[in-house]
Design a protein around this motif. Structure first.
Motif, mmCIF file in Angstrom:
data_model
loop_
_atom_site.group_PDB
_atom_site.id
_atom_site.type_symbol
_atom_site.label_atom_id
_atom_site.label_comp_id
_atom_site.label_asym_id
_atom_site.label_seq_id
_atom_site.Cartn_x
_atom_site.Cartn_y
_atom_site.Cartn_z
ATOM 1 N N ILE A 278 3.413 -6.536 0.974
ATOM 2 C CA ILE A 278 3.731 -6.069 -0.383
ATOM 3 C C ILE A 278 2.456 -5.883 -1.187
ATOM 4 O O ILE A 278 2.302 -4.879 -1.895
ATOM 5 C CB ILE A 278 4.613 -7.079 -1.145
ATOM 6 C CG1 ILE A 278 5.900 -7.358 -0.389
ATOM 7 C CG2 ILE A 278 4.930 -6.559 -2.530
ATOM 8 C CD1 ILE A 278 6.764 -8.391 -1.088
ATOM 9 N N ASP A 279 1.556 -6.867 -1.094
ATOM 10 C CA ASP A 279 0.308 -6.776 -1.869
ATOM 11 C C ASP A 279 -0.499 -5.563 -1.414
ATOM 12 O O ASP A 279 -1.037 -4.816 -2.235
ATOM 13 C CB ASP A 279 -0.520 -8.050 -1.703
ATOM 14 C CG ASP A 279 0.256 -9.287 -2.137
ATOM 15 O OD1 ASP A 279 1.180 -9.137 -2.983
ATOM 16 O OD2 ASP A 279 -0.031 -10.390 -1.627
ATOM 17 N N VAL A 280 -0.595 -5.378 -0.100
ATOM 18 C CA VAL A 280 -1.350 -4.251 0.436
ATOM 19 C C VAL A 280 -0.713 -2.939 -0.034
ATOM 20 O O VAL A 280 -1.403 -2.012 -0.477
ATOM 21 C CB VAL A 280 -1.411 -4.322 1.980
ATOM 22 C CG1 VAL A 280 -2.082 -3.080 2.562
ATOM 23 C CG2 VAL A 280 -2.133 -5.587 2.432
ATOM 24 N N ALA B 11 -7.296 -1.349 0.699
ATOM 25 C CA ALA B 11 -6.112 -2.092 0.232
ATOM 26 C C ALA B 11 -6.022 -3.468 0.876
ATOM 27 O O ALA B 11 -5.549 -4.424 0.267
ATOM 28 C CB ALA B 11 -4.848 -1.281 0.536
ATOM 29 N N ILE B 12 -6.489 -3.560 2.130
ATOM 30 C CA ILE B 12 -6.420 -4.847 2.831
ATOM 31 C C ILE B 12 -7.452 -5.813 2.253
ATOM 32 O O ILE B 12 -7.198 -7.014 2.148
ATOM 33 C CB ILE B 12 -6.621 -4.645 4.359
ATOM 34 C CG1 ILE B 12 -5.343 -4.038 4.967
ATOM 35 C CG2 ILE B 12 -6.986 -5.948 5.048
ATOM 36 C CD1 ILE B 12 -5.428 -3.753 6.444
ATOM 37 N N ASN B 13 -8.621 -5.275 1.879
ATOM 38 C CA ASN B 13 -9.689 -6.166 1.419
ATOM 39 C C ASN B 13 -9.720 -6.338 -0.107
ATOM 40 O O ASN B 13 -8.781 -6.062 -0.782
ATOM 41 C CB ASN B 13 -11.039 -5.653 1.938
ATOM 42 C CG ASN B 13 -11.046 -5.663 3.465
ATOM 43 O OD1 ASN B 13 -10.643 -6.652 4.071
ATOM 44 N ND2 ASN B 13 -11.450 -4.556 4.080
ATOM 45 N N ASN C 167 -3.003 5.968 -4.692
ATOM 46 C CA ASN C 167 -2.260 7.180 -4.344
ATOM 47 C C ASN C 167 -1.935 7.268 -2.839
ATOM 48 O O ASN C 167 -1.955 8.347 -2.251
ATOM 49 C CB ASN C 167 -3.058 8.416 -4.787
ATOM 50 C CG ASN C 167 -2.153 9.455 -5.438
ATOM 51 O OD1 ASN C 167 -1.029 9.137 -5.835
ATOM 52 N ND2 ASN C 167 -2.626 10.688 -5.521
ATOM 53 N N VAL C 168 -1.642 6.112 -2.254
ATOM 54 C CA VAL C 168 -1.289 6.047 -0.832
ATOM 55 C C VAL C 168 0.045 5.312 -0.708
ATOM 56 O O VAL C 168 0.191 4.195 -1.210
ATOM 57 C CB VAL C 168 -2.370 5.292 -0.028
ATOM 58 C CG1 VAL C 168 -1.963 5.164 1.441
ATOM 59 C CG2 VAL C 168 -3.716 5.989 -0.164
#
Lengths: 464, 464
Positions: B414-416, B462-464, B424-425
């Motif tokens: 969810i956070d990612v 987004a992961i980091n 915008n992804v």
């Protein structure tokens, strides 16, 4: 001697009790029904009554008799639609599906004076052909991709302009495209109704409203139609007594009567709706056939408790399918969610862009004017021919293609329709349109299909 | 100190009690809610609990606070879909609508690695263009008229041949065309389910099954997925314990996992279904992506308790929309009635004839072979890139475009997904697919959309 009406009521009660057990799955597919003797004791009726009830359920295919071992629930028997609402089945000739099923699956050469649409050669085939080619040429994604959640912006902007012309102010964001006009009504009913809710319709009304409401397990009440809308005094009485959640109607040109709601009736009707907190679905599908626009409930009400729905299936194409909903802004989000959950969106992008193309081209207005003129010539001509057979229009409509007619004294519409069907002619008997079953002597005619002289000849044979 | 979990449960109980009163209309639109003090006494909770519950309902727009005079039911408040089933609302990121709403209404330039379809330029645009022109040229009525009740005979005969190739013997009369694949499932659910019925899905499963079942007010239970189908031991246990009425699945290529049901699992699963009289909807929408056909439940079962549904939206067009149902012959008549009542038929004739034209032309087989080859190259390439970010495929599927992946240790999907959305992804976080909410660390990727190198870059951010 036993009273046959009371015996009928006892049989009906036994049938209802079995249906309840099937619906709640207290009786599962393949399971043996209670023995006749035992169930007669349970229901406090005679064994003959249970035999009668089981025989009728067996005739419907809901249960099956096995020689020497009693009755069993049919293997995975589905509750057919007519049974879902717990209503008694009607004979197919006054079932609300009669006209649609006969018309949709008619053989080549079948005459269809009862059908609810215009012949293919009355429709703007060349304009559609051009539009289809233009959309195919212009854009790859229009041929392959899902639409946005509300549907084609181009078509919604066209609709916004058309609604403005009727005095209905709606942002294009308040408009949602749907797969068809019927599906638009269905979506709204899914949002607004719960099983058992009471819904008001006109008597007579479009037969598929009755089929749709039955699928929603709604309780249907009705108010008689007059040439200027529903009988307002009765309308107010029914609202006070029955507190319907929803009213579904056509205002501009009413199906099947061709009546037009007057401004005064619209005003009183909306006041009554407000007083009893009833919502309204206004189905504007025949709007473009009006010689000049009559008042829309949605315009008076400002899309507060009125939901306007429509489609292009009667004037443009029933093949390139698309309907629409215009409603309160705060209802749009849940409506979109519901349409994604149940259909992953509305009409195909290709269909919506094609319709937008036809509607923005110059030819649509000309096509509609020609349709209106052609129907204005056909109406009196067909009415005169019908009158020679003793078939009398209830009203001479301002527009459209329907004539709602009284048959000659002593004629039952079902009998005439069944005789005609044997002759390969699809008629629309009155009670198909009537929740109150008040139209046994009425029949709806489509004037465009009645121009064929063999239709009148076939009707004459069926009447006599 | 009060136990916060128990306090939460008390608030939920108060909210549920209000929703019940709204659903049954014991509380009508515009009506004042019970005072906080009075309702606290009724519910045997503290006034603070009622305040908390009312505040949450107000935040949802279901009720409104009026300064100094208490809370009122919002004017004609509609029960939004998420509330209909009485379920608690989930945050939008794990709501089953999250992926579909974001993907359908994405702005130009949005990257969509989470989306459930192929990019427009992977689809056979030229073949569609040719088919559209051919149908427009060949026939006027195809452009203007309603379809027959079952839908285009030409397309149903094509489908009959395709089903025969999968070992499913069906007459073309056993096939009904629908407006979309989702609508096919919806129609079957309307026939088969009553509110409160239990339905079994895979964990994870296609998110829109969850949205659809919620609209039907079904009780959802799930069984964990394995690479060869649902965990059979748990499947048997759940059937015995929960007696679901219906199971909905994809067998050939499962969404989102890419798993394929093994023949042995199919056999045991059908035996369990027979033992507990459970029906099955087999959604074959990804069938054409298989390198060679795997066993279909419908083939083993002979379309007795299995209903096969499908569409062409993933391989051919999501714009020229059409789905289908193949089912037991004795279910077809009520199904047609239901589709007329709720949509006045299925897809437009023009759409169905266009698809039939593409499918009978020689180009479709070539297109599918190319798609499969292209995806077979993309899958390992994208998997390798993802693995460099610590994102690991749960399974390397035999076909299709989905990769179901585990995120790196400590990452919440969810956070990612929310971080990526700000960039915008559109991603597809795992719990969107999970009735059991067991996939907080999982994510579904569409390999066709991941070929764009900027997708991997955005994912890394987004992961980091």
């Amino acid at each position: 001697m036993p009273d046959p009406r009371r015996a009928g009521a006892r049989t009906a009660a036994v049938i209802e009790a079995i249906r309840q057990r099937l619906a709640t799955r207290a009786l599962a597919p393949g399971q043996r029904l209670p023995s006749i003797r035992a169930f007669a004791a349970t229901m406090d009726v005679s064994p003959a009554t249970v035999v009668e009830a089981y025989d009728r359920l067996a005739a419907e295919g809901v249960i099956r008799a096995r020689r020497g071992s009693g009755f069993y629930v049919a293997d995975m028997a589905l509750p057919p639609l007519a049974l879902v609402a717990g209503e008694p089945r009607r004979p197919r000739a006054v079932d609300p599906f009669w006209v649609s099923r006969q018309s949709l699956d008619a053989d080549e050469g079948t005459l269809m004076p009862g059908c609810g649409w215009l012949p293919a050669d009355w429709m703007p085939q060349d304009a559609l052909r051009r539009a289809v080619r233009a959309v195919a040429r212009s854009s790859g994604p229009a041929l392959t991709d899902y639409s946005t959640a509300r549907g084609s912006g181009a078509l919604r902007r066209v609709l916004q302009g058309r609604l403005a012309g009727l005095g209905i102010d709606a942002f294009s964001e308040q408009i949602v495209l749907t797969s068809s006009g019927t599906q638009a009504i269905d979506l709204m009913c899914r949002m607004l109704l719960r099983p058992g809710d009471t819904v008001l319709v006109d008597d007579p009304c479009y037969f598929n409203f009755l089929a749709l409401l039955r699928a929603h397990q709604a309780r249907i009440v009705s108010v008689p139609m007059t040439p200027s809308g529903p009988d307002i005094a009765q309308f107010e009485t029914v609202l006070a007594a029955e507190r319907p959640r929803l009213y579904i109607t056509n205002s501009g040109l009413h199906n099947p009567t061709g009546a037009t709601l007057s401004l005064q009736a619209a005003h009183r009707l909306l006041n009554a709706a407000a007083a009893h907190d009833m919502l309204i679905i206004e189905d504007d599908i025949y709007g473009d056939f009006e010689p000049e626009p009559s008042p829309r409930l949605a315009a008076l009400d400002g899309l507060q408790r009125v939901i306007l729905i429509g489609s292009f299936s009667k004037t443009l194409s029933a093949s390139v399918r698309c309907g629409y909903i215009a409603a309160r802004p705060d209802w749009i989000e849940p409506l979109i969610d519901l349409q994604i959950a149940t259909g992953f969106g509305g009409p195909g992008q290709f269909a919506a862009e094609t319709l937008a193309q036809v509607l923005t081209g110059g030819s649509y207005r000309k096509h509609i004017e020609e349709l209106r003129a052609r129907l204005s010539r056909a109406r009196p001509r067909v009415a005169a021919r019908l009158q020679r057979l003793g078939v009398t229009p209830w009203l001479m409509p301002r527009g459209g293609f329907h004539l709602w007619c009284t048959l000659p004294e002593g004629c039952r519409a079902i009998d005439v329709a069944q005789a005609a069907l044997a002759d390969n002619v699809v008629l629309a008997p009155g009670d198909v349109f009537s929740a109150a079953q008040s139209a046994a002597m009425m029949m709806r005619f489509n004037v465009a299909h009645c121009e064929d002289i063999s239709v009148i000849a076939a009707l004459e044979r069926a009447i006599n």
